[in-house]
Design a protein around this motif. Structure first.
Motif, PDB file in Angstrom:
ATOM      1  N   UNK A 240       0.788  -1.231   0.000  1.00 31.68           N
ATOM      2  CA  UNK A 240       0.000   0.000   0.000  1.00 31.68           C
ATOM      3  C   UNK A 240       0.822   1.283   0.000  1.00 31.68           C
ATOM      4  N   UNK A 241       2.139   1.173   0.072  1.00 29.50           N
ATOM      5  CA  UNK A 241       2.978   2.363   0.216  1.00 29.50           C
ATOM      6  C   UNK A 241       3.967   2.538  -0.929  1.00 29.50           C
ATOM      7  N   UNK A 242       4.328   3.795  -1.199  1.00 30.21           N
ATOM      8  CA  UNK A 242       5.575   4.038  -1.910  1.00 30.21           C
ATOM      9  C   UNK A 242       6.640   3.425  -1.013  1.00 30.21           C
ATOM     10  N   UNK A 243       7.455   2.535  -1.528  1.00 26.73           N
ATOM     11  CA  UNK A 243       8.431   1.858  -0.674  1.00 26.73           C
ATOM     12  C   UNK A 243       9.836   2.058  -1.200  1.00 26.73           C
ATOM     13  N   UNK A 244      10.797   1.938  -0.293  1.00 26.75           N
ATOM     14  CA  UNK A 244      12.187   2.112  -0.678  1.00 26.75           C
ATOM     15  C   UNK A 244      13.119   1.471   0.313  1.00 26.75           C
ATOM     16  N   UNK A 245      14.364   1.353  -0.085  1.00 28.15           N
ATOM     17  CA  UNK A 245      15.375   0.782   0.807  1.00 28.15           C
ATOM     18  C   UNK A 245      16.747   1.309   0.434  1.00 28.15           C
ATOM     19  N   UNK A 246      17.611   1.354   1.444  1.00 31.40           N
ATOM     20  CA  UNK A 246      18.985   1.807   1.245  1.00 31.40           C
ATOM     21  C   UNK A 246      19.773   0.716   0.533  1.00 31.40           C
ATOM     22  N   UNK A 247      20.522   1.102  -0.494  1.00 32.66           N
ATOM     23  CA  UNK A 247      21.414   0.169  -1.181  1.00 32.66           C
ATOM     24  C   UNK A 247      22.817   0.278  -0.590  1.00 32.66           C
ATOM     25  N   UNK A 248      23.297   1.495  -0.429  1.00 32.89           N
ATOM     26  CA  UNK A 248      24.618   1.722   0.158  1.00 32.89           C
ATOM     27  C   UNK A 248      24.685   3.139   0.708  1.00 32.89           C
ATOM     28  N   UNK A 249      25.702   3.369   1.503  1.00 33.23           N
ATOM     29  CA  UNK A 249      25.875   4.690   2.113  1.00 33.23           C
ATOM     30  C   UNK A 249      27.349   4.870   2.443  1.00 33.23           C
ATOM     31  N   UNK A 250      28.170   5.073   1.416  1.00 33.93           N
ATOM     32  CA  UNK A 250      29.616   5.072   1.628  1.00 33.93           C
ATOM     33  C   UNK A 250      30.362   6.141   0.817  1.00 33.93           C
ATOM     34  N   UNK A 251      30.270   7.404   1.170  1.00 36.92           N
ATOM     35  CA  UNK A 251      29.395   7.934   2.218  1.00 36.92           C
ATOM     36  C   UNK A 251      28.048   8.404   1.698  1.00 36.92           C
ATOM     37  N   UNK A 252      27.916   8.576   0.346  1.00 39.94           N
ATOM     38  CA  UNK A 252      26.671   9.132  -0.165  1.00 39.94           C
ATOM     39  C   UNK A 252      25.593   8.056  -0.287  1.00 39.94           C
ATOM     40  N   UNK A 253      24.394   8.448   0.044  1.00 34.25           N
ATOM     41  CA  UNK A 253      23.277   7.516   0.086  1.00 34.25           C
ATOM     42  C   UNK A 253      22.817   7.121  -1.321  1.00 34.25           C
ATOM     43  N   UNK A 279      23.485  12.840  -3.423  1.00 35.22           N
ATOM     44  CA  UNK A 279      24.645  13.552  -2.888  1.00 35.22           C
ATOM     45  C   UNK A 279      24.453  13.852  -1.401  1.00 35.22           C
ATOM     46  N   UNK A 280      23.548  13.095  -0.789  1.00 36.57           N
ATOM     47  CA  UNK A 280      23.264  13.253   0.636  1.00 36.57           C
ATOM     48  C   UNK A 280      24.048  12.238   1.454  1.00 36.57           C
ATOM     49  N   UNK A 281      24.523  12.656   2.609  1.00 33.24           N
ATOM     50  CA  UNK A 281      25.194  11.766   3.543  1.00 33.24           C
ATOM     51  C   UNK A 281      24.200  11.368   4.629  1.00 33.24           C
TER      52      UNK A 281
END
Length: 444
Positions: A240-253, A279-281
């Motif tokens: 029921x939601x727009x969904x998402x997940x982090x793939x990596x963060x090293x350092x940029x998300x 370009x977000x940390x």
């Protein structure tokens, strides 16, 4: 003179100033007050410099018919702004929250700008003076508006919503901030949700809901009159939601997102994931990004353009910024700090696979009686991390029980940096704006 008559006068002189040092010819000066100034005292000067009229609320300063006396200048300022806003039949998105509201506002504006002429709050003009100033910038050219709303006391969001009259709204999250003003965490929740209360007065009130925040979920029930557009990082809510997940963060998300599975199935489309390199940390920014996706989808922005806008967005104003100097890599998040945003920044820093970690942390202001407990909780968390070099700045951190290096103020930190010349570090800089840690990057 009632507000409609005043607004007619404004239409003849469509420029409002509250600063007697900036008085365009033919403008209207409104005499606001602050802790250290009284605008009434500068009304005559404003007229001499070019203003056509001066609106004041202390009759003794009125010298002729160019002075318009009202009961309360600030209320008149807000009422005039609301009258101006009512001229425009466009969507107005109200945004508030404990953390991330400015970043979310800018991300949403960037996404919507792919399709619309967008008016949005500049900087952090999100209080009872800043919101009217934003509304007065509305013109016939604008197709949609994004208005940020800040709060430090109960009733603040109610007042700002009644001024901006949003058609839809978004609360990024609720957390422990400004507890001194709100009195309790429950007071924070109630105040932020005044935005929902206003939207319930509309037949078409729409909420972009962070479905991962239990406190916000508790404010919505099955009988609610609000229209809901939810977003989430929880796999169980993908139906029921727009969904998402982090793939990596090293350092940029880097993250990926997709639309609700039930929507995709109804429209016969594939369950394609859209990948975005930002370009977000900070992994914590995924909520802000998904909020922008949800708004973009609702207002018909093309999927590719949503992704492009999020990839092109570059943070500024000391929020989730990565700065590379000749000596160090700096993660600068020094605009504001409260227990939830401080913990999120530290958890993200802890997860980063980089060498030479160092944290310079400033006091979290306006926590009232909870301050000592919340600052101690931060240093206790630090003790269990791989962040071994920690500098603590301010009176509140000074009282914590720990062995970390402590500094009275930013001037002492500056002296230590100049003496030690840290090099080859990844340095997190996080603290309330009043601690002035934003002065440090130029030395590192």
């Amino acid at each position: 003179m009632d507000i409609k008559e005043l607004y007619k006068l404004y239409l003849e002189h469509p420029c409002i100033t509250t600063d007697s040092r900036d008085c365009p010819a033919g403008s209207i000066f409104i005499a606001l007050k602050g802790e250290s100034f009284n605008g009434n005292q500068f009304a005559a000067s404003a007229l001499e410099k070019g203003c056509a009229y001066a609106i004041i609320d202390e009759p003794e300063y009125a010298k002729n018919d160019r002075f318009i006396v009202v009961k309360d200048c600030l209320q008149t300022f807000k009422d005039l702004a609301r009258e101006h806003r009512r001229r425009f039949d466009i969507p107005v998105i109200g945004i508030t929250g404990t953390n991330g509201k400015t970043t979310t506002k800018e991300l949403i504006a960037a996404v919507l700008a792919q399709k619309y002429n967008v008016l949005y709050t500049q900087g952090n003009f999100n209080n009872d003076v800043g919101v009217p100033k934003t509304l007065f910038r509305l013109t016939e050219a604008h197709e949609i508006a994004v208005v940020e709303m800040g709060a430090s006391h109960p009733g603040d969001i109610k007042t700002l919503a009644e001024t901006a009259e949003p058609t839809c709204g978004l609360i990024t999250n609720v957390g422990k901030a400004h507890l001194q003003g709100f009195g309790s965490f429950e007071g924070v929740i109630k105040t932020k949700c005044e935005l929902y209360d206003f939207l319930r007065t509309r037949e078409d009130g729409l909420v972009f809901l962070n479905a991962d925040n239990e406190y916000l979920l508790n404010e919505i029930d099955d009988e609610d009159t609000l229209w809901i557009a939810p977003y989430s990082t929880d796999p169980d809510k993908q139906e029921s939601c727009i969904s998402g997940e982090v793939i990596s963060c090293s350092p940029f998300l880097k993250f990926r997102w997709r639309e609700p599975l039930m929507t995709l199935e109804e429209e016969g489309r594939s369950t394609k994931w859209h990948k975005v390199q930002t370009k977000l940390v900070g992994a914590y920014n995924i909520d802000n990004l998904l909020a922008a996706v949800a708004v973009g989808i609702n207002f018909g922005v093309e999927r590719k353009k949503i992704c492009a806008a999020l990839e092109e967005y570059t943070p500024s104003n000391n929020r989730s910024q990565m700065t590379v100097t000749e000596k160090n890599h700096l993660i600068v998040d020094a605009y504001n700090a409260n227990p939830s945003s401080m913990m999120a920044a530290l958890e993200n820093f802890q997860m980063m696979e980089v060498s030479g970690k160092m944290a310079i942390l400033g006091d979290m202001r306006e926590l009232g009686t909870a301050s000592a407990e919340e600052h101690q909780r931060i240093v206790d968390y630090l003790a269990a991390t791989n962040i071994k070099e920690v500098w603590l700045v301010g009176d509140e951190f000074a009282q914590t029980r720990c062995d970390y290096r402590k500094f009275k103020d930013v001037e002492e930190v500056k002296a230590a940096i100049q003496a030690q010349q840290p090099e080859g570090r990844h340095i997190l800089i996080k603290g309330s704006n009043g601690i002035k840690l934003f002065l440090l990057p130029e030395l590192l």
